[in-house]
Design an enzyme around this catalytic site. Structure first.
Site: not given
Ligand code: BES
Ligand code: ZN
Length: 872
Positions: A267-268, A270-271, A303-304
């Site tokens: 989804g996203a 947080e770099n 979240h991010e």
């Molecule tokens: N740090 C994660 C993104 C991520 C997940 C990177 C797995 C690499 C591998 C990010 O903060 C995250 O948790 N994103 C979620 C959305 C969130 C609102 C639950 C996502 O991408 O689904």
């Molecule tokens: Zn996350």
């Protein structure tokens, strides 16, 4: 990629790194076929190292090594070797500078990990191990360093060049190129590194922090999307303000950038200072995005953004601690949504998410604790357990020690560990110290998998006016964990008297396997409202009568529990009918249900959004979760029967509520308007189940025609059912929808999903055809989720069709994805992994598919781990 069982990594084997990297100086020269990366590292021995080895071992995957210089001197072939994604440099001094030149091919990178291209723009994804797809590095989150990044690229193709931190210099290079230099003043692990280069448009704003610092806010999107960023920008400011007000957390750089890209596995991300988002969580406009989309944009941004503290300033020592940042940040974004939208509805959504995805995980072959003890591929552990159950565990701590003390504990955690890479244990200790409460037994929530079950009985002694609750807890066995110790959990309850007045509310602390609680001065046999606000992630068994549930639906002062009483009641009614269906008994709705529904429709004092939730029957997935052997056909048939019957019997009430809440005003996203839309569209969901074609035409079709170009919430609601069943209008509507929106990829995703979840008997054939359609692209994760994901996860009746063609189709897709993008392949294979929950016939077919996958050569670690574990 290997096809013999890949090795696992164990938490118990954690050791500090032998070397530390203090600074990282990167230079990227972005080219049209390959990219040159120079990485200058200052390295020294780690005083905490347990070994005396003078070898430096760096990780790297798919990178072509060109040159290595140690303290300026080029190393020769005898000074180092490359072995299984590792670069081993022997005989290094205690302190040195290392310069590594490598070549990578972002244009050929379909895994969307490391540096890759999306619609011609460069971007990165480094969590969890993407950085070692860019250069050789100590790719582990406890390796925190200061980064500077220089980017050189073609001026015209890539006018925008971004990385973490602050822009410190820039210039031209020859006729065609330009360069920039970014410096990130904060130490960070390499998984938070980011780079973006492209021809992007920018929307900007600013935020003044609580201490008066100005922060520039920049959102970058692909050309033509600028007008869809307003909602995201408001959300950024809202989240920043909220985190200051609620948790005292202030943003720390002078600039906060977000880039939205079309090709993104997750989804996203947080770099630090440069979040990268999937377009679906940034772009939103009334005509293209639904209420749900608007909501998600806000919560993913929150979240991010929240990760800047819970994850970035304080990060994880190793990936077993993933829930330290993800569980905590989900808890923080859920709290944001509760505080800024409807609290009860936000809690209902969070609990639905948990039950729909995490409960199944906990009950299946892939069950693991919130802090796993081993993994083969860490990407397989970004799960509902680590995320959503992890968030519930944090919430339980807050409930146990109280909100204020929890806040103090969080402050202590952030100040004590600022700039460090720490463990879940460090977090729990901060909470223990600030509260003075022992969380010794509570820690089991992190190490034991499985959803606990609470069996509850009550008694009343009218003589002594005492009431008793006996709570017996148990937890089913999970892979590798047969016996479980009892959990420590907060059990929030209220006691209501017969006129609906609350006599008592408290949080019980449950610790033993069996515990009896006594309540004095209770004047009459109360109706207990148990597990208020879902105070612990457990399954609850208490033999409520139908009347008691109906009573709680109307009177409980805990709004979440009003909804929960409804859910319990619907589940009971539907599962009873499923039994009837299975023995071919004629189905008949209990009269009580109709009365309850009609009473609900009259509950004008309730928040409309909450009411809409209460009028929603439990999902097929949640119903399936309640059955030992899942009968997809029965669940679907019965659920549809109940909806149609309710529609028939309460037609006038539904029409009236629909009309009262239908509005042609321009779309606005606020509590009231969302509530109104949700409520009337829920009524429409019932009404379109009637066979009455003139009614469809009047309501659904006119809503569709009016909303098509200006209100996606209404458009989708209006056509969902007509495309769901074999309606004669299906083809026409889908054609019209596509014609209107084929230029918009996120709307096309909706168009694909609509067809994938259709219950028409020929859905699989249509889905197969759609994989050949111009709108589909197997390399784009959003398209895969929209078509294949929707079919396999949200169309159980068609996916599990008894002949098994659905399984074979998914098998082919998984194998194709395996070679392109292992992470997405692994996400697509999960519907097959809980094969043991189905009847013998389907079990056999699913098992065969899994075995076929396992036999494939070059199976990725990602898919191999899930499939082999599920076959065990
Ligand atoms: N740090 C994660 C993104 C991520 C997940 C990177 C797995 C690499 C591998 C990010 O903060 C995250 O948790 N994103 C979620 C959305 C969130 C609102 C639950 C996502 O991408 O689904
Ligand atoms: Zn996350």
């Amino acid at each position: 990629m290997k096809n013999i069982s890949p090795a696992a990594v164990y938490l118990k084997d954690y050791t500090p790194s032998d070397y530390l990297i203090d600074t990282v100086d990167l230079e990227f020269e972005l080219g049209e076929t390959s990219t040159r990366v120079k990485s200058k590292l200052t390295v020294r021995e780690n005083p905490a190292s347990l070994s005396s080895a003078k070898k430096l071992i760096l990780n790297g995957e798919n990178v072509l090594l060109k040159t290595i210089l140690l303290n300026g001197k080029e190393l020769t072939k005898t000074d180092f070797k490359i072995q299984e994604n590792k670069l081993i440099i022997s005989a290094v001094p205690a302190k040195f500078e290392l310069e590594i030149h490598t070549l990578i091919k972002p244009q050929e990178n379909t895994s969307l990990t490391g540096l890759y291209q999306s619609n011609g723009n460069f971007c990165t994804q480094c969590e969890a191990h993407g950085f070692s797809h860019i250069t050789y590095f100590l790719d582990r989150p406890d390796m925190m360093a200061c980064y500077t990044t220089t980017i050189i690229a073609d001026k015209e193709k890539y006018p925008i060049l971004l990385s973490n931190g602050n822009l410190v210099a820039s210039g031209s290079l020859g006729k065609d190129k330009h360069w920039v230099k970014w410096e990130d003043p904060f130490k960070k692990p390499c998984y938070l590194f980011a780079l973006v280069a492209g021809d992007l448009e920018r929307v900007q704003d600013e935020f003044i922090t609580q201490s008066g610092r100005r922060v520039d806010l920049h959102i970058y999107v692909e050309k033509g999307n600028k007008h869809k960023c307003e909602h995201a920008m408001q959300a950024v400011k809202k989240a920043m303000k909220w985190d200051e007000d609620t948790f005292g957390r202030e943003y720390d750089l002078d600039i906060y950038m977000i880039v939205a890209v079309s090709d993104f596995n997750m989804g996203a991300m947080e770099n630090k200072g440069l979040n990268i988002f999937n377009t679906k969580y940034i772009l939103a406009s009334p005509e293209t995005a639904t209420d749900d989309d608007f909501l998600h944009v806000e919560s993913v941004i929150a979240h991010e953004y929240c990760h800047n503290w819970s994850g970035n300033r304080v990060t994880c020592r190793d990936w077993f601690q993933l829930s330290l940042k993800e569980g905590l940040t989900i808890f923080r974004d859920q709290t944001f949504t509760e505080d800024t939208m409807s609290a009860a509805v936000a809690r209902i959504h969070a609990v639905n998410d948990l039950r729909n995805s995490q409960f199944g995980e906990d009950a299946g072959p892939l069950a693991h604790p919130v802090r796993p003890e081993s993994y083969v591929e860490i990407n397989n552990f970004y799960t509902a357990t680590v995320y959503n159950k992890g968030a519930e565990v944090i919430r339980m701590i807050q409930t146990l020690i109280g909100k204020e003390i929890f806040r103090q504990g969080l402050d202590l955690y952030f100040s004590r560990h600022d700039g460090q890479a720490v463990t879940i244990e460090d977090f729990v200790k901060a909470m223990e110290e600030s509260s003075g409460i022992s969380l010794e037994q509570f820690r089991l929530w992190y190490s034991q998998a499985g959803t606990p079950v609470l069996d509850i009985k009550d008694e009343y002694d009218p003589h002594h006016k005492t009431y008793y609750l006996t709570i017996r807890q148990s937890c089913p066995a999970t892979p590798g964990q047969n016996e479980k110790l009892p959990f420590h959990l907060p059990f929030k309850i209220g006691l209501l008297n017969g006129s609906g007045e609350e006599m008592f509310e408290t949080v019980l602390q449950v610790k033993k396997q069996v515990e009896k609680f006594k309540f004095d001065n209770i004047s009459s046999f109360p109706i207990p409202s148990l597990l208020r606000s879902f105070s612990a992630p457990v399954k609850l068994h208490f033999s409520y009568s139908d009347e008691q549930l109906q009573f709680l639906m109307q009177h409980d002062t805990d709004l979440f529990n009003r909804w929960e009483a409804g859910t319990k009641y619907w589940v009971r009614v539907i599962l009873d009918l499923v039994n009837d269906f299975q023995v071919k008994k004629k189905l008949q709705l209990p009269l009580g249900l109709i009365n309850v529904f009609s009473a609900l429709l009259q509950q004008a004092e309730l928040d409309k959004w909450l009411l809409a939730e209460m009028l929603t029957l439990p999902s097929e997935r949640y119903l399936a979760e309640q059955m030992t052997i899942i009968d997809v056909d029965a669940i679907h048939a019965v659920r549809e029967f109940v909806i149609t019957e309710l529609a028939n019997q309460l037609k006038q009430d539904f029409i009236e509520t629909y009309k009262k809440n239908h509005s042609l005003n321009t779309y606005q996203f606020n509590l009231q308007e969302v509530g109104r839309r949700q409520l009337k569209n829920r009524c429409l969901d019932y009404l379109v189940h009637l066979d009455d074609f003139t009614l469809h035409e009047q309501l659904a079709l006119s809503q569709f025609a009016v909303a098509l170009k200006n209100n996606m919430t209404d458009t989708l609601s209006a056509i969902k059912y007509l495309t769901y069943v074999d309606s004669p209008l299906q083809g026409k509507i889908l054609t019209q929808f596509y014609a209107a929106w084929k230029h918009d990829p996120l709307v096309v995703d909706k168009w694909l999903s609509l067809q994938a979840i259709s219950k028409s008997p020929d859905t699989l054939d249509k889905v197969k055809l759609l994989t050949q359609h111009e709108a589909f692209d197997i390399k784009n994760p959003n398209k895969v989720y929209a078509l294949i994901g929707a079919f396999a996860r949200h169309n159980p009746v068609r996916f599990h069709s008894a002949k098994g063609e659905g399984y074979l189709f998914l098998t082919d897709i998984v194998l194709e994805l395996n070679a392109l993008n292992p992470q997405i392949a692994a996400r697509m294979v999960t519907p097959l992994t809980d094969w043991k929950r189905y009847d013998i016939h389907r079990q056999g077919l699913m098992q065969r598919s899994l075995e076929m996958i396992l036999k494939t050569k070059s199976l990725s670690r990602d898919v191999h781990e899930l499939v082999s574990k599920s076959l065990q």
